[in-house]
Design a protein around this motif. Structure first.
Motif, PDB file in Angstrom:
ATOM      1  N   LEU A 112       0.831  -1.212   0.000  1.00 26.01           N
ATOM      2  CA  LEU A 112       0.000   0.000   0.000  1.00 26.01           C
ATOM      3  C   LEU A 112       0.860   1.255   0.000  1.00 26.01           C
ATOM      4  CD1 LEU A 112      -2.813  -1.058   2.487  1.00 26.01           C
ATOM      5  CD2 LEU A 112      -3.054  -0.644   0.033  1.00 26.01           C
ATOM      6  N   TRP A 113       1.949   1.232   0.770  1.00 23.20           N
ATOM      7  CA  TRP A 113       2.822   2.404   0.819  1.00 23.20           C
ATOM      8  C   TRP A 113       3.525   2.599  -0.517  1.00 23.20           C
ATOM      9  CZ3 TRP A 113       2.722   6.676   3.062  1.00 23.20           C
ATOM     10  CH2 TRP A 113       3.816   7.539   3.053  1.00 23.20           C
ATOM     11  N   GLU A 114       3.954   1.522  -1.162  1.00 24.81           N
ATOM     12  CA  GLU A 114       4.582   1.638  -2.485  1.00 24.81           C
ATOM     13  C   GLU A 114       3.592   2.209  -3.498  1.00 24.81           C
ATOM     14  OE1 GLU A 114       7.845   1.178  -3.443  1.00 24.81           O
ATOM     15  OE2 GLU A 114       8.085   1.113  -1.266  1.00 24.81           O
ATOM     16  N   ALA A 115       2.342   1.784  -3.417  1.00 24.44           N
ATOM     17  CA  ALA A 115       1.310   2.323  -4.315  1.00 24.44           C
ATOM     18  C   ALA A 115       1.097   3.811  -4.048  1.00 24.44           C
ATOM     19  CB  ALA A 115       0.001   1.557  -4.140  1.00 24.44           C
ATOM     20  N   GLU A 116       1.163   4.189  -2.772  1.00 23.50           N
ATOM     21  CA  GLU A 116       1.002   5.606  -2.421  1.00 23.50           C
ATOM     22  C   GLU A 116       2.165   6.432  -2.978  1.00 23.50           C
ATOM     23  OE1 GLU A 116      -0.910   8.884  -1.004  1.00 23.50           O
ATOM     24  OE2 GLU A 116      -1.667   6.846  -1.128  1.00 23.50           O
ATOM     25  N   LYS A 117       3.373   5.898  -2.910  1.00 24.46           N
ATOM     26  CA  LYS A 117       4.537   6.605  -3.461  1.00 24.46           C
ATOM     27  C   LYS A 117       4.410   6.735  -4.977  1.00 24.46           C
ATOM     28  CE  LYS A 117       8.213   4.453  -1.968  1.00 24.46           C
ATOM     29  NZ  LYS A 117       9.364   3.814  -1.306  1.00 24.46           N
ATOM     30  N   ASP A 118       3.935   5.683  -5.640  1.00 27.03           N
ATOM     31  CA  ASP A 118       3.726   5.752  -7.095  1.00 27.03           C
ATOM     32  C   ASP A 118       2.672   6.802  -7.443  1.00 27.03           C
ATOM     33  OD1 ASP A 118       5.609   3.823  -7.667  1.00 27.03           O
ATOM     34  OD2 ASP A 118       4.154   2.189  -7.843  1.00 27.03           O
ATOM     35  N   ARG A 119       1.614   6.852  -6.644  1.00 23.21           N
ATOM     36  CA  ARG A 119       0.569   7.847  -6.884  1.00 23.21           C
ATOM     37  C   ARG A 119       1.116   9.256  -6.707  1.00 23.21           C
ATOM     38  NH1 ARG A 119      -3.768  10.420  -4.379  1.00 23.21           N
ATOM     39  NH2 ARG A 119      -3.076   9.866  -2.296  1.00 23.21           N
ATOM     40  N   ALA A 120       1.949   9.465  -5.699  1.00 22.00           N
ATOM     41  CA  ALA A 120       2.561  10.777  -5.481  1.00 22.00           C
ATOM     42  C   ALA A 120       3.462  11.148  -6.654  1.00 22.00           C
ATOM     43  CB  ALA A 120       3.358  10.780  -4.172  1.00 22.00           C
ATOM     44  N   ARG A 121       4.215  10.176  -7.136  1.00 28.99           N
ATOM     45  CA  ARG A 121       5.114  10.423  -8.279  1.00 28.99           C
ATOM     46  C   ARG A 121       4.304  10.803  -9.524  1.00 28.99           C
ATOM     47  NH1 ARG A 121       7.263   5.679  -8.391  1.00 28.99           N
ATOM     48  NH2 ARG A 121       8.452   6.092  -6.522  1.00 28.99           N
ATOM     49  N   THR A 122       3.210  10.095  -9.767  1.00 25.96           N
ATOM     50  CA  THR A 122       2.354  10.393 -10.924  1.00 25.96           C
ATOM     51  C   THR A 122       1.741  11.785 -10.794  1.00 25.96           C
ATOM     52  OG1 THR A 122       1.843   8.057 -11.240  1.00 25.96           O
ATOM     53  CG2 THR A 122       0.325   9.630 -12.221  1.00 25.96           C
TER      54      THR A 122
ATOM     55  N   ASP B 124       6.315  16.103  -0.245  1.00 27.14           N
ATOM     56  CA  ASP B 124       5.179  16.732   0.416  1.00 27.14           C
ATOM     57  C   ASP B 124       3.973  15.791   0.430  1.00 27.14           C
ATOM     58  OD1 ASP B 124       3.890  19.166   1.578  1.00 27.14           O
ATOM     59  OD2 ASP B 124       2.623  18.922  -0.203  1.00 27.14           O
ATOM     60  N   GLN B 125       3.713  15.133  -0.679  1.00 26.56           N
ATOM     61  CA  GLN B 125       2.595  14.190  -0.759  1.00 26.56           C
ATOM     62  C   GLN B 125       2.803  13.019   0.201  1.00 26.56           C
ATOM     63  OE1 GLN B 125      -0.444  14.082  -2.760  1.00 26.56           O
ATOM     64  NE2 GLN B 125       0.125  16.224  -2.526  1.00 26.56           N
ATOM     65  N   ARG B 126       4.014  12.497   0.255  1.00 26.84           N
ATOM     66  CA  ARG B 126       4.307  11.370   1.159  1.00 26.84           C
ATOM     67  C   ARG B 126       4.155  11.790   2.615  1.00 26.84           C
ATOM     68  NH1 ARG B 126       9.743   9.630  -1.238  1.00 26.84           N
ATOM     69  NH2 ARG B 126       9.124  10.426  -3.235  1.00 26.84           N
ATOM     70  N   ASP B 127       4.634  12.998   2.937  1.00 29.45           N
ATOM     71  CA  ASP B 127       4.487  13.479   4.313  1.00 29.45           C
ATOM     72  C   ASP B 127       3.009  13.627   4.686  1.00 29.45           C
ATOM     73  OD1 ASP B 127       7.234  13.552   4.527  1.00 29.45           O
ATOM     74  OD2 ASP B 127       7.382  15.733   4.288  1.00 29.45           O
ATOM     75  N   ALA B 128       2.229  14.191   3.767  1.00 26.33           N
ATOM     76  CA  ALA B 128       0.794  14.356   4.015  1.00 26.33           C
ATOM     77  C   ALA B 128       0.123  12.989   4.166  1.00 26.33           C
ATOM     78  CB  ALA B 128       0.143  15.144   2.880  1.00 26.33           C
ATOM     79  N   SER B 129       0.478  12.044   3.312  1.00 28.97           N
ATOM     80  CA  SER B 129      -0.102  10.699   3.388  1.00 28.97           C
ATOM     81  C   SER B 129       0.276  10.013   4.694  1.00 28.97           C
ATOM     82  CB  SER B 129       0.365   9.842   2.212  1.00 28.97           C
ATOM     83  OG  SER B 129      -0.134  10.338   0.997  1.00 28.97           O
ATOM     84  N   ARG B 130       1.524  10.131   5.090  1.00 28.35           N
ATOM     85  CA  ARG B 130       1.978   9.504   6.340  1.00 28.35           C
ATOM     86  C   ARG B 130       1.211  10.087   7.535  1.00 28.35           C
ATOM     87  NH1 ARG B 130       6.153   6.465   7.372  1.00 28.35           N
ATOM     88  NH2 ARG B 130       7.254   7.080   5.485  1.00 28.35           N
ATOM     89  N   THR B 131       1.062  11.410   7.561  1.00 29.02           N
ATOM     90  CA  THR B 131       0.328  12.062   8.645  1.00 29.02           C
ATOM     91  C   THR B 131      -1.121  11.582   8.674  1.00 29.02           C
ATOM     92  OG1 THR B 131       1.742  14.014   8.498  1.00 29.02           O
ATOM     93  CG2 THR B 131      -0.403  14.305   9.571  1.00 29.02           C
ATOM     94  N   TYR B 132      -1.727  11.520   7.506  1.00 30.49           N
ATOM     95  CA  TYR B 132      -3.114  11.067   7.395  1.00 30.49           C
ATOM     96  C   TYR B 132      -3.247   9.616   7.865  1.00 30.49           C
ATOM     97  CZ  TYR B 132      -7.613  10.061   5.186  1.00 30.49           C
ATOM     98  OH  TYR B 132      -8.904   9.688   4.955  1.00 30.49           O
ATOM     99  N   LEU B 133      -2.354   8.744   7.417  1.00 32.19           N
ATOM    100  CA  LEU B 133      -2.411   7.338   7.808  1.00 32.19           C
ATOM    101  C   LEU B 133      -2.166   7.153   9.306  1.00 32.19           C
ATOM    102  CD1 LEU B 133      -0.579   5.716   4.772  1.00 32.19           C
ATOM    103  CD2 LEU B 133      -3.029   5.610   5.304  1.00 32.19           C
ATOM    104  N   GLU B 134      -1.267   7.931   9.866  1.00 32.52           N
ATOM    105  CA  GLU B 134      -1.025   7.848  11.309  1.00 32.52           C
ATOM    106  C   GLU B 134      -2.261   8.284  12.087  1.00 32.52           C
ATOM    107  OE1 GLU B 134       2.535  10.168  11.742  1.00 32.52           O
ATOM    108  OE2 GLU B 134       3.827   8.466  11.233  1.00 32.52           O
ATOM    109  N   ARG B 135      -2.927   9.325  11.597  1.00 29.97           N
ATOM    110  CA  ARG B 135      -4.152   9.793  12.245  1.00 29.97           C
ATOM    111  C   ARG B 135      -5.240   8.717  12.173  1.00 29.97           C
ATOM    112  NH1 ARG B 135      -4.430  14.689  10.000  1.00 29.97           N
ATOM    113  NH2 ARG B 135      -5.813  14.064   8.325  1.00 29.97           N
ATOM    114  N   ILE B 136      -5.347   8.054  11.018  1.00 29.58           N
ATOM    115  CA  ILE B 136      -6.336   6.985  10.864  1.00 29.58           C
ATOM    116  C   ILE B 136      -5.994   5.812  11.790  1.00 29.58           C
ATOM    117  CG2 ILE B 136      -7.142   5.189   9.284  1.00 29.58           C
ATOM    118  CD1 ILE B 136      -7.022   7.276   7.055  1.00 29.58           C
ATOM    119  N   ALA B 137      -4.722   5.449  11.870  1.00 31.06           N
ATOM    120  CA  ALA B 137      -4.311   4.337  12.735  1.00 31.06           C
ATOM    121  C   ALA B 137      -4.623   4.636  14.195  1.00 31.06           C
ATOM    122  CB  ALA B 137      -2.823   4.051  12.551  1.00 31.06           C
TER     123      ALA B 137
END
Length: 111
Positions: free
Chosen positions: A15-25, A52-65
């Motif tokens: 899932l994290w690799e997919a998120e990184k690919d999405r950020a790259r795209t 920036d996208q990865r940082d935002a995603s990480r923050t969001y995922l941590e909040r969800i967890a």
């Protein structure tokens, strides 16, 4: 390592690799709208955008967890309370039936 934990780690990695690919795209799409950038500038903007996208995603995922863990604790407490109530009701009903059967049996024997 239990199988469930290994599967969760693999799933999290994918899932994290997919998120990184999405950020790259998204970064590449963003830079496509800026045709005046040089190749070096484009790489720098893409890199910063991805970070920036990865940082935002990480923050969001941590909040969800964190929220998921809190909900799990809350629901486990509610489940325990409901289970106690159900067991109490079942035992009370069983005692009531046993008393009723005893009273009826004593009444029939007294005749």
């Amino acid at each position: 390592m239990p199988l469930d934990q290994a599967v969760n780690e693999i799933e999290g990695f994918l899932l994290w690799e997919a998120e990184k690919d999405r950020a790259r795209t998204r970064a590449q799409d963003f830079c496509a709208g800026l045709p005046w950038l040089t190749d070096t500038q484009r790489r720098e903007v893409e890199l910063r955008y991805c970070q920036d996208q990865r940082d935002a995603s990480r923050t969001y995922l941590e909040r969800i967890a964190t929220r998921s863990a809190a909900l799990r604790t809350e629901y486990e407490g509610v489940y325990r309370a409901l289970r106690r109530r159900l067991i109490t009701a079942f035992l009370s009903g069983t005692v009531a039936v046993a008393v009723l059967v005893t009273v009826v049996a004593a009444g029939l024997n007294a005749r």
